[in-house]
Write a protein that holds these residues in place. Sequence first.
Motif, PDB file in Angstrom:
ATOM      1  N   ILE A   1      13.639  42.586  26.005  1.00 16.77           N
ATOM      2  CA  ILE A   1      14.930  42.387  25.348  1.00 16.77           C
ATOM      3  C   ILE A   1      14.855  41.201  24.396  1.00 16.77           C
ATOM      4  O   ILE A   1      15.443  41.219  23.302  1.00 16.77           O
ATOM      5  N   VAL A   2      14.129  40.145  24.801  1.00 18.11           N
ATOM      6  CA  VAL A   2      13.953  38.986  23.915  1.00 18.11           C
ATOM      7  C   VAL A   2      13.302  39.415  22.601  1.00 18.11           C
ATOM      8  O   VAL A   2      13.741  39.024  21.514  1.00 18.11           O
ATOM      9  N   ILE A   3      12.266  40.228  22.689  1.00 21.15           N
ATOM     10  CA  ILE A   3      11.587  40.720  21.485  1.00 21.15           C
ATOM     11  C   ILE A   3      12.561  41.517  20.614  1.00 21.15           C
ATOM     12  O   ILE A   3      12.592  41.357  19.385  1.00 21.15           O
ATOM     13  N   ALA A   4      13.365  42.370  21.257  1.00 24.25           N
ATOM     14  CA  ALA A   4      14.341  43.177  20.505  1.00 24.25           C
ATOM     15  C   ALA A   4      15.364  42.299  19.794  1.00 24.25           C
ATOM     16  O   ALA A   4      15.700  42.519  18.627  1.00 24.25           O
ATOM     17  N   VAL A   5      15.868  41.267  20.495  1.00 22.90           N
ATOM     18  CA  VAL A   5      16.868  40.376  19.894  1.00 22.90           C
ATOM     19  C   VAL A   5      16.251  39.579  18.746  1.00 22.90           C
ATOM     20  O   VAL A   5      16.887  39.357  17.707  1.00 22.90           O
ATOM     21  N   MET A   6      15.010  39.138  18.925  1.00 24.88           N
ATOM     22  CA  MET A   6      14.330  38.413  17.848  1.00 24.88           C
ATOM     23  C   MET A   6      14.227  39.269  16.586  1.00 24.88           C
ATOM     24  O   MET A   6      14.451  38.783  15.465  1.00 24.88           O
ATOM     25  N   LEU A   7      13.890  40.532  16.767  1.00 28.82           N
ATOM     26  CA  LEU A   7      13.783  41.440  15.628  1.00 28.82           C
ATOM     27  C   LEU A   7      15.147  41.648  14.969  1.00 28.82           C
ATOM     28  O   LEU A   7      15.261  41.664  13.735  1.00 28.82           O
ATOM     29  N   LEU A   8      16.175  41.798  15.782  1.00 31.38           N
ATOM     30  CA  LEU A   8      17.521  41.986  15.234  1.00 31.38           C
ATOM     31  C   LEU A   8      17.981  40.752  14.471  1.00 31.38           C
ATOM     32  O   LEU A   8      18.680  40.855  13.453  1.00 31.38           O
ATOM     33  N   ARG A   9      17.613  39.556  14.958  1.00 31.23           N
ATOM     34  CA  ARG A   9      17.980  38.320  14.253  1.00 31.23           C
ATOM     35  C   ARG A   9      17.370  38.289  12.853  1.00 31.23           C
ATOM     36  O   ARG A   9      17.979  37.813  11.895  1.00 31.23           O
ATOM     37  N   LEU A  10      16.124  38.776  12.750  1.00 35.25           N
ATOM     38  CA  LEU A  10      15.444  38.778  11.460  1.00 35.25           C
ATOM     39  C   LEU A  10      16.024  39.823  10.508  1.00 35.25           C
ATOM     40  O   LEU A  10      16.187  39.575   9.311  1.00 35.25           O
TER      41      LEU A  10
ATOM     42  N   GLN B   1      28.210  34.830  16.512  1.00 35.78           N
ATOM     43  CA  GLN B   1      28.818  35.081  17.815  1.00 35.78           C
ATOM     44  C   GLN B   1      28.289  36.381  18.424  1.00 35.78           C
ATOM     45  O   GLN B   1      28.157  36.499  19.648  1.00 35.78           O
ATOM     46  N   PHE B   2      27.901  37.322  17.573  1.00 37.76           N
ATOM     47  CA  PHE B   2      27.340  38.567  18.069  1.00 37.76           C
ATOM     48  C   PHE B   2      25.885  38.385  18.490  1.00 37.76           C
ATOM     49  O   PHE B   2      25.424  39.023  19.431  1.00 37.76           O
TER      50      PHE B   2
ATOM     51  N   ALA C   1      13.472  32.163  23.742  1.00 31.43           N
ATOM     52  CA  ALA C   1      14.848  32.663  23.754  1.00 31.43           C
ATOM     53  C   ALA C   1      15.841  31.522  23.959  1.00 31.43           C
ATOM     54  O   ALA C   1      16.906  31.483  23.319  1.00 31.43           O
ATOM     55  N   TYR C   2      15.502  30.569  24.832  1.00 32.44           N
ATOM     56  CA  TYR C   2      16.404  29.439  25.096  1.00 32.44           C
ATOM     57  C   TYR C   2      16.585  28.592  23.833  1.00 32.44           C
ATOM     58  O   TYR C   2      17.705  28.186  23.492  1.00 32.44           O
ATOM     59  N   ILE C   3      15.488  28.324  23.148  1.00 34.88           N
ATOM     60  CA  ILE C   3      15.554  27.518  21.914  1.00 34.88           C
ATOM     61  C   ILE C   3      16.406  28.231  20.855  1.00 34.88           C
ATOM     62  O   ILE C   3      17.277  27.619  20.219  1.00 34.88           O
ATOM     63  N   LEU C   4      16.179  29.523  20.686  1.00 40.04           N
ATOM     64  CA  LEU C   4      16.936  30.281  19.680  1.00 40.04           C
ATOM     65  C   LEU C   4      18.404  30.412  20.070  1.00 40.04           C
ATOM     66  O   LEU C   4      19.294  30.416  19.203  1.00 40.04           O
ATOM     67  N   LEU C   5      18.677  30.544  21.378  1.00 37.84           N
ATOM     68  CA  LEU C   5      20.069  30.599  21.845  1.00 37.84           C
ATOM     69  C   LEU C   5      20.807  29.323  21.460  1.00 37.84           C
ATOM     70  O   LEU C   5      21.942  29.374  20.955  1.00 37.84           O
ATOM     71  N   CYS C   6      20.176  28.153  21.681  1.00 37.39           N
ATOM     72  CA  CYS C   6      20.828  26.883  21.349  1.00 37.39           C
ATOM     73  C   CYS C   6      21.114  26.804  19.853  1.00 37.39           C
ATOM     74  O   CYS C   6      22.177  26.320  19.436  1.00 37.39           O
ATOM     75  N   ARG C   7      20.185  27.284  19.036  1.00 41.54           N
ATOM     76  CA  ARG C   7      20.413  27.289  17.584  1.00 41.54           C
ATOM     77  C   ARG C   7      21.567  28.212  17.215  1.00 41.54           C
ATOM     78  O   ARG C   7      22.438  27.854  16.405  1.00 41.54           O
ATOM     79  N   ASP C   8      21.574  29.398  17.804  1.00 37.05           N
ATOM     80  CA  ASP C   8      22.619  30.371  17.463  1.00 37.05           C
ATOM     81  C   ASP C   8      23.994  29.913  17.922  1.00 37.05           C
ATOM     82  O   ASP C   8      25.008  30.204  17.282  1.00 37.05           O
ATOM     83  N   ILE C   9      24.049  29.190  19.046  1.00 42.24           N
ATOM     84  CA  ILE C   9      25.328  28.651  19.519  1.00 42.24           C
ATOM     85  C   ILE C   9      25.888  27.653  18.503  1.00 42.24           C
ATOM     86  O   ILE C   9      27.088  27.660  18.189  1.00 42.24           O
ATOM     87  N   GLU C  10      25.013  26.777  17.995  1.00 38.70           N
ATOM     88  CA  GLU C  10      25.457  25.804  17.003  1.00 38.70           C
ATOM     89  C   GLU C  10      25.970  26.491  15.736  1.00 38.70           C
ATOM     90  O   GLU C  10      27.002  26.126  15.181  1.00 38.70           O
ATOM     91  N   LEU C  11      25.224  27.496  15.284  1.00 41.18           N
ATOM     92  CA  LEU C  11      25.628  28.208  14.074  1.00 41.18           C
ATOM     93  C   LEU C  11      26.935  28.967  14.283  1.00 41.18           C
ATOM     94  O   LEU C  11      27.784  29.033  13.389  1.00 41.18           O
ATOM     95  N   ALA C  12      27.095  29.561  15.477  1.00 45.75           N
ATOM     96  CA  ALA C  12      28.342  30.274  15.785  1.00 45.75           C
ATOM     97  C   ALA C  12      29.520  29.316  15.822  1.00 45.75           C
ATOM     98  O   ALA C  12      30.640  29.653  15.384  1.00 45.75           O
TER      99      ALA C  12
ATOM    100  N   VAL D   1      29.909  45.005  15.958  1.00 46.39           N
ATOM    101  CA  VAL D   1      30.409  45.480  17.257  1.00 46.39           C
ATOM    102  C   VAL D   1      29.659  46.739  17.696  1.00 46.39           C
ATOM    103  O   VAL D   1      29.234  46.865  18.855  1.00 46.39           O
ATOM    104  N   LEU D   2      29.491  47.673  16.769  1.00 44.72           N
ATOM    105  CA  LEU D   2      28.780  48.920  17.096  1.00 44.72           C
ATOM    106  C   LEU D   2      27.322  48.648  17.436  1.00 44.72           C
ATOM    107  O   LEU D   2      26.758  49.272  18.351  1.00 44.72           O
ATOM    108  N   LEU D   3      26.709  47.691  16.734  1.00 41.35           N
ATOM    109  CA  LEU D   3      25.314  47.335  17.017  1.00 41.35           C
ATOM    110  C   LEU D   3      25.178  46.762  18.423  1.00 41.35           C
ATOM    111  O   LEU D   3      24.265  47.121  19.164  1.00 41.35           O
TER     112      LEU D   3
END
Length: 483
Positions: free
Chosen positions: A21-30, A38-39, A225-236, A302-304
Amino acid sequence: MTTIFINFLKLINMSITAGWIVIAVMLLRLLLKKMPKQFTCMLWGFVGFRLLFPFSIESVFSLIPSAETIPTSLRAGELPEINSGIATVDRMINPAVKISFSRISTGMSGTEAMVIILHAAVYVWLAGMFVMFFYLISSYLRLRARMRTAVLLQDNIWQSDFVSSPFILGLIKPRIYIPFHLDKEALSHVLAHEKAHISRKDHLVKAFAFCLLSIYWFHPLLWAAYILLCRDIELACDERVLRNYTDEAKKSYLLSLIGYDKREGTGKIISPLAFGEVDLKERITRAKTWKRPVPALLLAAVLLCAAAAFCLLTDPKEKLLSADPINSADTLYSWRTKYIGNNSAVGNIIYNLYFPEDMTYKQFALQTDSEPYEVTITFTMSEKDKEAYAPESLDRLQELNLLQKNACILFSLVENAGAVNFKLADETAEEKRPLTLVYTRQWAEFETGCSLWKESETKEQFEALLTKLEKKFNSIHSQSASQ
């Protein structure tokens, strides 16, 4: 195996699933950089869900290759092997796994060898988890001690000389700590950002995420994933503040971020339970280009997330396998070879065959000095079971038919194999004379009425041959049983 080892293996499998799932989320982020953060944070929540809950529903739409990569139990006579859900990976890794286990499991079953390895693994895991939680608690206590000199500004807002960049400390009653001498405009932006964190419960999310990381500290993808989560929280959080600002206020907010970027790096206090600012350069870049998302983009996000939940939070439908090698025809055929001296190919064929449950695999050996070339597969078992395999005994007819079928499969896949020997040794006293069952190519081709090598020239022919062998040796068993 004891409950603690079974649960530990389940924990490993959960971490492997979460890794996908981490790999999938990383790809979706790119691929979806413009999607509101927030999504993206919601997608990271899927990782946490799979790490927290050991169960999931099955779905044909699941993108998880395998729900149980590492087996939590072994049948008698089995050596452990992985089931990643990717055949190429399994073919590459399983031979090495089985060879390693066969070397360390001399005189014991595969389960016993696995327990020995798990003993060491569990202690290492517990030691690592202790270090992580010790750091979590000690860093929090050190930070609280340094903040004792902080001065109350208003409500839950405190100022301190030890603070160079604003952060939040505390879980139930979080406090905002800021440096002294902030001008009025900068202070309003800082407080808007930190209050948005508290409103979003980001301080709780980060603490919970670090606790999960402390349990699964051995998985490198979860650190990423933890490092990227912290970054995404700040951006959100930046996005939540900016959507309520005018264009002029956005410029002022951006200048505040730039000002902190220049001061960042001195006196910075680090603790997993202190929610501070991370990667200000990325935040500045994103803030410059941020625009209020249009309704179509929000709907697509939302659909994604809904589709991702359906595909990532479900397990693949379990494939029901019988004890029939036809299920592994592709794997077996991929190792077809002309020469018995091809140790890797012959070993992989053996590793992908089914054997009687009372036989514990030990090793195989190849005789390539003179014809007939032979492969000898050694098993260990109790003296009583060994006697039951003697030719004059009728107690193991079904098991003997399985061995005969396996010999025929080997002859069909190894062109110059002249004999297949199954060596049955006593598991407690190796000096006792073993029982060796010998099957020659002449015998196999007389029994089957065909040239086994020629009957497996193509994968389709090999699959048909497996079906033929299954019917033949099952019918022999049925006739013997009726007599």
